[in-house]
Design a protein around this motif. Structure first.
Motif, PDB file in Angstrom:
ATOM      1  N   THR A 288      -3.525  -3.705  -9.423  1.00 59.16           N
ATOM      2  CA  THR A 288      -3.490  -2.584  -8.490  1.00 59.16           C
ATOM      3  C   THR A 288      -4.880  -1.957  -8.362  1.00 59.16           C
ATOM      4  O   THR A 288      -5.598  -1.807  -9.353  1.00 59.16           O
ATOM      5  CB  THR A 288      -2.487  -1.525  -8.969  1.00 59.16           C
TER       6      THR A 288
ATOM      7  N   GLY B 298      -3.454  -5.848   3.576  1.00 62.40           N
ATOM      8  CA  GLY B 298      -2.219  -5.092   3.560  1.00 62.40           C
ATOM      9  C   GLY B 298      -1.819  -4.694   4.964  1.00 62.40           C
ATOM     10  O   GLY B 298      -2.539  -4.961   5.934  1.00 62.40           O
TER      11      GLY B 298
ATOM     12  N   GLU C  46       0.835  -1.194   0.000  1.00 62.49           N
ATOM     13  CA  GLU C  46       0.000   0.000   0.000  1.00 62.49           C
ATOM     14  C   GLU C  46       0.874   1.250   0.000  1.00 62.49           C
ATOM     15  O   GLU C  46       1.990   1.244   0.530  1.00 62.49           O
ATOM     16  CB  GLU C  46      -0.890   0.018   1.244  1.00 62.49           C
TER      17      GLU C  46
ATOM     18  N   LEU D  11      -4.864   6.674  -2.520  1.00 59.76           N
ATOM     19  CA  LEU D  11      -4.209   5.457  -2.037  1.00 59.76           C
ATOM     20  C   LEU D  11      -4.071   4.460  -3.184  1.00 59.76           C
ATOM     21  O   LEU D  11      -4.911   4.423  -4.088  1.00 59.76           O
ATOM     22  CB  LEU D  11      -5.026   4.807  -0.918  1.00 59.76           C
ATOM     23  N   SER D  12      -3.008   3.674  -3.115  1.00 60.78           N
ATOM     24  CA  SER D  12      -2.863   2.594  -4.072  1.00 60.78           C
ATOM     25  C   SER D  12      -2.453   1.322  -3.348  1.00 60.78           C
ATOM     26  O   SER D  12      -1.846   1.373  -2.287  1.00 60.78           O
ATOM     27  CB  SER D  12      -1.841   2.943  -5.157  1.00 60.78           C
ATOM     28  N   CYS D  13      -2.792   0.197  -3.932  1.00 54.02           N
ATOM     29  CA  CYS D  13      -2.449  -1.104  -3.370  1.00 54.02           C
ATOM     30  C   CYS D  13      -2.152  -2.051  -4.522  1.00 54.02           C
ATOM     31  O   CYS D  13      -3.019  -2.298  -5.364  1.00 54.02           O
ATOM     32  CB  CYS D  13      -3.592  -1.642  -2.521  1.00 54.02           C
TER      33      CYS D  13
ATOM     34  N   THR E 265      -2.199   1.780   5.968  1.00 52.86           N
ATOM     35  CA  THR E 265      -1.576   3.083   5.761  1.00 52.86           C
ATOM     36  C   THR E 265      -2.411   4.134   6.491  1.00 52.86           C
ATOM     37  O   THR E 265      -3.641   4.127   6.419  1.00 52.86           O
ATOM     38  CB  THR E 265      -1.431   3.398   4.256  1.00 52.86           C
TER      39      THR E 265
ATOM     40  N   TYR F  77      -6.801  -0.157   5.197  1.00 44.36           N
ATOM     41  CA  TYR F  77      -6.249  -1.467   4.884  1.00 44.36           C
ATOM     42  C   TYR F  77      -6.724  -1.930   3.511  1.00 44.36           C
ATOM     43  O   TYR F  77      -7.932  -1.926   3.226  1.00 44.36           O
ATOM     44  CB  TYR F  77      -6.681  -2.504   5.916  1.00 44.36           C
ATOM     45  N   CYS F  78      -5.784  -2.354   2.702  1.00 41.85           N
ATOM     46  CA  CYS F  78      -6.127  -2.969   1.429  1.00 41.85           C
ATOM     47  C   CYS F  78      -6.609  -4.401   1.681  1.00 41.85           C
ATOM     48  O   CYS F  78      -6.058  -5.110   2.535  1.00 41.85           O
ATOM     49  CB  CYS F  78      -4.893  -2.984   0.528  1.00 41.85           C
TER      50      CYS F  78
ATOM     51  N   TRP G 290     -10.791  -1.572  -0.084  1.00 41.09           N
ATOM     52  CA  TRP G 290     -10.288  -0.916   1.111  1.00 41.09           C
ATOM     53  C   TRP G 290     -11.282  -0.978   2.269  1.00 41.09           C
ATOM     54  O   TRP G 290     -12.494  -0.821   2.065  1.00 41.09           O
ATOM     55  CB  TRP G 290     -10.008   0.558   0.796  1.00 41.09           C
TER      56      TRP G 290
END
Length: 116
Positions: A77, A107, A6, A20-22, A110, A94-95, A36
């Motif tokens: 992603t 994840g 993440e 945000l990215s995961c 973050t 959290y992813c 998420w």
């Protein structure tokens, strides 16, 4: 072994935006859904947004109209564009990855902090 990485959390003022990215990586897996959740201090983890492999999207009520989830299938992603952020959006995000086989993955989380 599937891993989730993440990025994109941070501190932002009320009314601001974050993305945000995961990214999912590892041995062969087939994604059913990705998205998420978030957890604020003293509260239960709650759904923010999930998107299925068929592009069905589900948003938590508190983020409707402000957050947008999207994916890059080629990169495995998922992204979360968060606009009009409020102090109540402060949480660890959290992813979550749901695959055809195996348990859901999470994840590391973050932190997103929105100051008033």
């Amino acid at each position: 072994q599937v891993q989730l990485v993440e990025s994109g959390g941070g501190l932002v003022q009320s009314g601001g935006s974050l993305r945000l990215s995961c990214a999912a990586s590892g041995s062969s897996f087939k994604i059913s859904a990705m998205g998420w959740y978030r957890q604020a201090p003293g509260k239960q983890r709650e759904l923010v947004a999930m998107i299925t492999s068929g592009n069905r999207i589900n948003y938590g009520d508190s983020v409707l109209g402000r957050f947008t989830i999207s994916t890059d299938v080629a990169k495995n992603t998922v992204y979360l564009q968060m606009n009009s952020l409020k102090p109540d959006d402060t949480a660890v995000y959290y992813c979550n990855l749901v695959t055809v086989y195996g348990p859901p993955r999470w994840g590391q989380g973050t932190q997103v902090t929105v100051s008033s």
